[in-house]
Structure formats: C-alpha cells, structure tokens
Write a protein that holds these residues in place. Sequence first.
Motif, PDB file in Angstrom:
ATOM      1  N   ALA A 130      26.764 -14.704  20.805  1.00 41.50           N
ATOM      2  CA  ALA A 130      26.556 -15.526  22.000  1.00 41.50           C
ATOM      3  C   ALA A 130      26.298 -16.987  21.646  1.00 41.50           C
ATOM      4  O   ALA A 130      26.755 -17.897  22.340  1.00 41.50           O
ATOM      5  CB  ALA A 130      25.395 -14.977  22.828  1.00 41.50           C
ATOM      6  N   LEU A 131      25.566 -17.206  20.539  1.00 40.86           N
ATOM      7  CA  LEU A 131      25.210 -18.573  20.151  1.00 40.86           C
ATOM      8  C   LEU A 131      26.098 -19.110  19.033  1.00 40.86           C
ATOM      9  O   LEU A 131      25.919 -20.246  18.590  1.00 40.86           O
ATOM     10  CB  LEU A 131      23.738 -18.635  19.727  1.00 40.86           C
ATOM     11  CG  LEU A 131      22.720 -18.243  20.804  1.00 40.86           C
ATOM     12  CD1 LEU A 131      21.296 -18.432  20.294  1.00 40.86           C
ATOM     13  CD2 LEU A 131      22.934 -19.048  22.084  1.00 40.86           C
ATOM     14  N   GLN A 132      27.018 -18.265  18.543  1.00 43.86           N
ATOM     15  CA  GLN A 132      27.980 -18.655  17.503  1.00 43.86           C
ATOM     16  C   GLN A 132      27.282 -19.206  16.262  1.00 43.86           C
ATOM     17  O   GLN A 132      27.544 -20.325  15.809  1.00 43.86           O
ATOM     18  CB  GLN A 132      28.980 -19.672  18.061  1.00 43.86           C
ATOM     19  CG  GLN A 132      29.833 -19.102  19.197  1.00 43.86           C
ATOM     20  CD  GLN A 132      30.862 -20.084  19.707  1.00 43.86           C
ATOM     21  OE1 GLN A 132      30.687 -21.294  19.605  1.00 43.86           O
ATOM     22  NE2 GLN A 132      31.937 -19.571  20.272  1.00 43.86           N
ATOM     23  N   VAL A 133      26.384 -18.398  15.729  1.00 43.26           N
ATOM     24  CA  VAL A 133      25.699 -18.718  14.476  1.00 43.26           C
ATOM     25  C   VAL A 133      26.012 -17.612  13.475  1.00 43.26           C
ATOM     26  O   VAL A 133      26.585 -16.581  13.823  1.00 43.26           O
ATOM     27  CB  VAL A 133      24.179 -18.868  14.680  1.00 43.26           C
ATOM     28  CG1 VAL A 133      23.870 -20.096  15.513  1.00 43.26           C
ATOM     29  CG2 VAL A 133      23.594 -17.625  15.369  1.00 43.26           C
ATOM     30  N   SER A 134      25.626 -17.802  12.211  1.00 43.36           N
ATOM     31  CA  SER A 134      26.000 -16.824  11.180  1.00 43.36           C
ATOM     32  C   SER A 134      24.961 -15.711  11.066  1.00 43.36           C
ATOM     33  O   SER A 134      23.759 -15.927  11.301  1.00 43.36           O
ATOM     34  CB  SER A 134      26.164 -17.508   9.823  1.00 43.36           C
ATOM     35  OG  SER A 134      24.913 -17.867   9.293  1.00 43.36           O
ATOM     36  N   THR A 135      25.424 -14.536  10.659  1.00 41.05           N
ATOM     37  CA  THR A 135      24.536 -13.381  10.474  1.00 41.05           C
ATOM     38  C   THR A 135      23.473 -13.677   9.424  1.00 41.05           C
ATOM     39  O   THR A 135      22.301 -13.336   9.586  1.00 41.05           O
ATOM     40  CB  THR A 135      25.363 -12.144  10.052  1.00 41.05           C
ATOM     41  OG1 THR A 135      26.346 -11.883  11.051  1.00 41.05           O
ATOM     42  CG2 THR A 135      24.468 -10.927   9.879  1.00 41.05           C
ATOM     43  N   GLU A 136      23.894 -14.310   8.316  1.00 38.59           N
ATOM     44  CA  GLU A 136      22.958 -14.596   7.221  1.00 38.59           C
ATOM     45  C   GLU A 136      21.818 -15.498   7.683  1.00 38.59           C
ATOM     46  O   GLU A 136      20.648 -15.271   7.332  1.00 38.59           O
ATOM     47  CB  GLU A 136      23.700 -15.258   6.044  1.00 38.59           C
ATOM     48  CG  GLU A 136      24.685 -14.366   5.335  1.00 38.59           C
ATOM     49  CD  GLU A 136      26.007 -14.221   6.095  1.00 38.59           C
ATOM     50  OE1 GLU A 136      26.217 -14.952   7.101  1.00 38.59           O
ATOM     51  OE2 GLU A 136      26.808 -13.355   5.712  1.00 38.59           O
ATOM     52  N   ASP A 137      22.142 -16.524   8.465  1.00 36.54           N
ATOM     53  CA  ASP A 137      21.119 -17.474   8.912  1.00 36.54           C
ATOM     54  C   ASP A 137      20.106 -16.833   9.858  1.00 36.54           C
ATOM     55  O   ASP A 137      18.941 -17.240   9.899  1.00 36.54           O
ATOM     56  CB  ASP A 137      21.780 -18.668   9.625  1.00 36.54           C
ATOM     57  CG  ASP A 137      22.503 -19.578   8.657  1.00 36.54           C
ATOM     58  OD1 ASP A 137      22.202 -19.505   7.448  1.00 36.54           O
ATOM     59  OD2 ASP A 137      23.384 -20.334   9.104  1.00 36.54           O
ATOM     60  N   VAL A 138      20.558 -15.831  10.610  1.00 34.42           N
ATOM     61  CA  VAL A 138      19.673 -15.202  11.591  1.00 34.42           C
ATOM     62  C   VAL A 138      18.954 -13.992  11.007  1.00 34.42           C
ATOM     63  O   VAL A 138      17.728 -13.873  11.128  1.00 34.42           O
ATOM     64  CB  VAL A 138      20.475 -14.778  12.849  1.00 34.42           C
ATOM     65  CG1 VAL A 138      19.572 -14.008  13.822  1.00 34.42           C
ATOM     66  CG2 VAL A 138      21.064 -15.995  13.535  1.00 34.42           C
ATOM     67  N   PHE A 139      19.691 -13.086  10.374  1.00 33.70           N
ATOM     68  CA  PHE A 139      19.096 -11.807   9.986  1.00 33.70           C
ATOM     69  C   PHE A 139      18.215 -11.890   8.735  1.00 33.70           C
ATOM     70  O   PHE A 139      17.118 -11.310   8.717  1.00 33.70           O
ATOM     71  CB  PHE A 139      20.185 -10.752   9.769  1.00 33.70           C
ATOM     72  CG  PHE A 139      19.645  -9.444   9.254  1.00 33.70           C
ATOM     73  CD1 PHE A 139      18.795  -8.669  10.040  1.00 33.70           C
ATOM     74  CD2 PHE A 139      19.948  -9.006   7.976  1.00 33.70           C
ATOM     75  CE1 PHE A 139      18.267  -7.476   9.560  1.00 33.70           C
ATOM     76  CE2 PHE A 139      19.428  -7.812   7.494  1.00 33.70           C
ATOM     77  CZ  PHE A 139      18.594  -7.044   8.288  1.00 33.70           C
ATOM     78  N   ILE A 140      18.673 -12.570   7.702  1.00 31.18           N
ATOM     79  CA  ILE A 140      17.907 -12.604   6.434  1.00 31.18           C
ATOM     80  C   ILE A 140      16.469 -13.083   6.647  1.00 31.18           C
ATOM     81  O   ILE A 140      15.521 -12.459   6.155  1.00 31.18           O
ATOM     82  CB  ILE A 140      18.622 -13.473   5.373  1.00 31.18           C
ATOM     83  CG1 ILE A 140      20.024 -12.920   5.067  1.00 31.18           C
ATOM     84  CG2 ILE A 140      17.783 -13.536   4.093  1.00 31.18           C
ATOM     85  CD1 ILE A 140      20.042 -11.496   4.571  1.00 31.18           C
ATOM     86  N   PRO A 141      16.229 -14.161   7.392  1.00 29.02           N
ATOM     87  CA  PRO A 141      14.835 -14.581   7.628  1.00 29.02           C
ATOM     88  C   PRO A 141      14.017 -13.561   8.424  1.00 29.02           C
ATOM     89  O   PRO A 141      12.783 -13.567   8.354  1.00 29.02           O
ATOM     90  CB  PRO A 141      14.993 -15.877   8.429  1.00 29.02           C
ATOM     91  CG  PRO A 141      16.360 -16.367   8.127  1.00 29.02           C
ATOM     92  CD  PRO A 141      17.187 -15.142   7.956  1.00 29.02           C
ATOM     93  N   LEU A 142      14.712 -12.681   9.174  1.00 26.95           N
ATOM     94  CA  LEU A 142      13.994 -11.704   9.998  1.00 26.95           C
ATOM     95  C   LEU A 142      13.506 -10.491   9.205  1.00 26.95           C
ATOM     96  O   LEU A 142      12.700  -9.715   9.717  1.00 26.95           O
ATOM     97  CB  LEU A 142      14.900 -11.214  11.139  1.00 26.95           C
ATOM     98  CG  LEU A 142      15.125 -12.183  12.310  1.00 26.95           C
ATOM     99  CD1 LEU A 142      16.131 -11.594  13.285  1.00 26.95           C
ATOM    100  CD2 LEU A 142      13.806 -12.498  13.022  1.00 26.95           C
ATOM    101  N   VAL A 143      13.968 -10.322   7.974  1.00 26.30           N
ATOM    102  CA  VAL A 143      13.591  -9.141   7.181  1.00 26.30           C
ATOM    103  C   VAL A 143      12.076  -9.003   7.028  1.00 26.30           C
ATOM    104  O   VAL A 143      11.517  -7.926   7.269  1.00 26.30           O
ATOM    105  CB  VAL A 143      14.306  -9.146   5.812  1.00 26.30           C
ATOM    106  CG1 VAL A 143      13.759  -8.030   4.919  1.00 26.30           C
ATOM    107  CG2 VAL A 143      15.810  -8.970   5.997  1.00 26.30           C
ATOM    108  N   PRO A 144      11.350 -10.072   6.635  1.00 24.17           N
ATOM    109  CA  PRO A 144       9.881  -9.921   6.545  1.00 24.17           C
ATOM    110  C   PRO A 144       9.226  -9.639   7.896  1.00 24.17           C
ATOM    111  O   PRO A 144       8.195  -8.969   7.959  1.00 24.17           O
ATOM    112  CB  PRO A 144       9.409 -11.271   5.971  1.00 24.17           C
ATOM    113  CG  PRO A 144      10.538 -12.213   6.157  1.00 24.17           C
ATOM    114  CD  PRO A 144      11.782 -11.396   6.137  1.00 24.17           C
ATOM    115  N   VAL A 145       9.821 -10.129   8.969  1.00 24.84           N
ATOM    116  CA  VAL A 145       9.287  -9.853  10.306  1.00 24.84           C
ATOM    117  C   VAL A 145       9.468  -8.374  10.640  1.00 24.84           C
ATOM    118  O   VAL A 145       8.571  -7.724  11.198  1.00 24.84           O
ATOM    119  CB  VAL A 145       9.992 -10.731  11.362  1.00 24.84           C
ATOM    120  CG1 VAL A 145       9.457 -10.420  12.759  1.00 24.84           C
ATOM    121  CG2 VAL A 145       9.785 -12.204  11.047  1.00 24.84           C
TER     122      VAL A 145
END
Length: 431
Positions: free
Chosen positions: A166-181
């Motif tokens: 929807a926001l046209q961003v990359s998977t790496e930029d969004v998901f990798i930082p979410l792992v510790p969360v």
Amino acid sequence: MNLAILGFIMIIVFMALIMTRKMSALIALIVIPTIFALIGGFYSGLGKYMLDGIETVAPTGIMLTFAILYFGVMIDAGLFEPVINQIIKVVKGDPVKITIGTVILASMVALDGDGTTTFIITVTAMMPLYKKIGMSLYTLSTLALLSIGVMNMLPWGGPTARAISALQVSTEDVFIPLVPVMAAGILFALIVAFILGKRARKTLSYQSDIELEDVKKDETKEESLLKRPKMIIPNAILTISLIVCLVLEVLPIPVLFMVWFGVALLINYPNLSIQNSVVKKHAGNVLSVISLVFASGIFTGVMDGTKMVDEMANTLVHIIPDAMGSHFAIITAVLSGPFTYFMANDPFYYGVLPILAESAHQFGVSKIDMAKASVLGQPLHVLSPLYAAGYLLVGMLDIEYGQNQRVVIKWAIGSSLFMILVACILGIIPW
C-alpha cells in the motif's frame, strides 16, 4: 444520522451484546447490522450489500471448510500423535509448563503465518492436557491468540505485506526492524502464560505423575479404529507439501485445501463407508465455524456497502490535531488495533493507511515508519469478528464467543501496547 456515529454505535451495541451474552455472535452478526442499516435508511440496497459481503467471505468459508476436514483426517489418522506424546512427557501435569508449552508450540506452528493451521494443530496437541487436569480452555484460547497476534506480522502473514504494498516500501526496511518487537510480543505471551499457569496451579491439584495413558483414556473406540500409525510419514510429507504450496501460492488457498483433503481422505481411508463417516464426524465443527463466517459477511457487507466504515475511518483521521502531527507513527500504532478490529485488513491497509501516511509525511514522518507502526495492533485484530480463523478456534474448543472476547481482550490490548512501547524505546518507530 451521521454515518460515522451510526457505525460507532453499531460496533458498541454489537460488542456489548456478545460480551454480556445477551445475544450469540452468530445472531448478532446478522441482526445488528441489518437493524442499523435500516435505521440509516439503506432499504433499497441492503440485499445487495449483504450478498456482496457474503461473496467476499465465500473463499474464506470454502478454505475453512476443507482445512477443517483436511486436518480432521490428519488428527483422526494420528499424524500429531508423536508431537502430543512428546509434549505430555515434557510438561506432565504442571499447569505452568502446559501454558508455556502452548505459547512455544503455537508460535512455532504460526511461522507459516496462517491462523487456521496454528489453531488446529495447537488445539489438537494441547486440549487433551487442559481437559485432563481441568484447566480452562479460555486460557488455551488466550495463549493461542496472543501467539498468532504476533506471528501474524510476518511478511507472508498478510498485514505486513499489505502495508508494504500500500505504501510502496521494501520488505527489508519494514520487517527486519520489527523482529525485536515481535520477540517482545512473544515474551509478553510467555509472561501471560506464566501468570495464567501459576493461577491454575493454585486452583488445581498439581498432577506431576500424568502419563500418556492417562490422557488417552478418554479416547473412544471409534477414534482408535481410525488411527493409521503406518501413515504418519506419508501424512507428514503431504502436510509439509501443503504448507509449502500455501506459502508459494501455487494455487488459490481454498483449492489447495480441497485437493489435499481429497488426497488425504483417499490414501488414509480407501473404504467409501469410512470416508463418509469421517466427513460426518467433522460436519458439526464445519457448520458451527462456517455459519459464523458467512454471518460475518453480512456484517462486512453492510459496513462496506453503506460506507459506514469509510466515514468512521475519515472521522478518526480528521480528529487528529495538527499539534500531534509529529507523533503520527505512534498514533497509527495505537489506532491500528481498533481500526483492524472493526474493519478487515484490506480496507485499513489499502484505504486508511495511505491517508494517514500522506498526512504524516507533511510532518516529516516517513512511510517506512508508518508501515511499521500499522502492524502493531494485530493482537487485537485477531479478536475481530471479521477474523475467520477466530471462529475456528472457538468452535474447536467449544467455548462461548462473547466470553472469549471478554477474557482475551485485556491481554490482547496489553500485548499491542507492550510492542508499541518496545518499538518506541528501541527507536523502531518515532515518538
């Protein structure tokens, strides 16, 4: 009457009725939106809205029908017996070990991002233990929902993929930082498991000597006759191939479950009369779940067709004052729970999130931060009356839907807020 106000009142009435047991979820999903649509003056288009909603959930209904039947065959044949046996050996009769084991098992199974398989396997493995020592099945439901609420944030789980596209961003930029969360979310679930296990230990006699035979005493003669111990390896290969095909999207999900069910039934029970008895055995479970799914289509259809859901979203977006503009990410994180509770994921991620992201951009908040923030409400989303797998969980456990909402909702809100707090502290989303 303003459509947004009408929509909010409808949600409140719906929740109040099912949580106070004044009305069953099945009836409330059909009757409440119908009444409010009539109050709003939508007489002429009501039938079309309802049919559109039913068509929307039809693929999910088909998928759940054949998923229940497929895993029903696997359970009858004894595919999960080795897992169940190992769990029994490890946890014995300790409620704390049982609850912690529930979270670990559910989280591992949920790596495929699918609530249906997570609930079927977790309930199949853990329910005999809960029943044997008298633990509440609402505890099992709570821990399974907390686990999938976190694991649903995997890129292939749905919400994250929607936010990314929807926001046209990359998977790496969004998901990798979410792992510790996500790790924090699982930690929260384990803490809840420990708390609930300790409570159960106080109220129940600690039966540390429970053995496999004790749990199997309740097994009926019919269930014993359906066991196929020689088919464990072929069934495991079949199930793994199904999960791989689900992840790779080889065919539409409903079709995959239909085909794999046909193969599973044929190789395990070649006899036609046994095949019929197996299907009939699981028919009640299928009916209880699927009726709720199609009833939720009425709810969805009315919300979408009358544009109530759009007006509710616009109202919430526009009441955010400019002074709070720099905090758009954390506001989105907090709102994502209730937003995805009363609307499906698609309207939120493809309709509301882009509006929020565009507004946030004016205050220097990036789309990546907004995408990360938007998935932190998933623990509350999996309690939504529009989350079909939730009906499967309630149906398998044979517990009351409204009571389950009342028991789980405080923990679900806690899980979401805990992940938001961790995300803020670690700088994953801006304050």
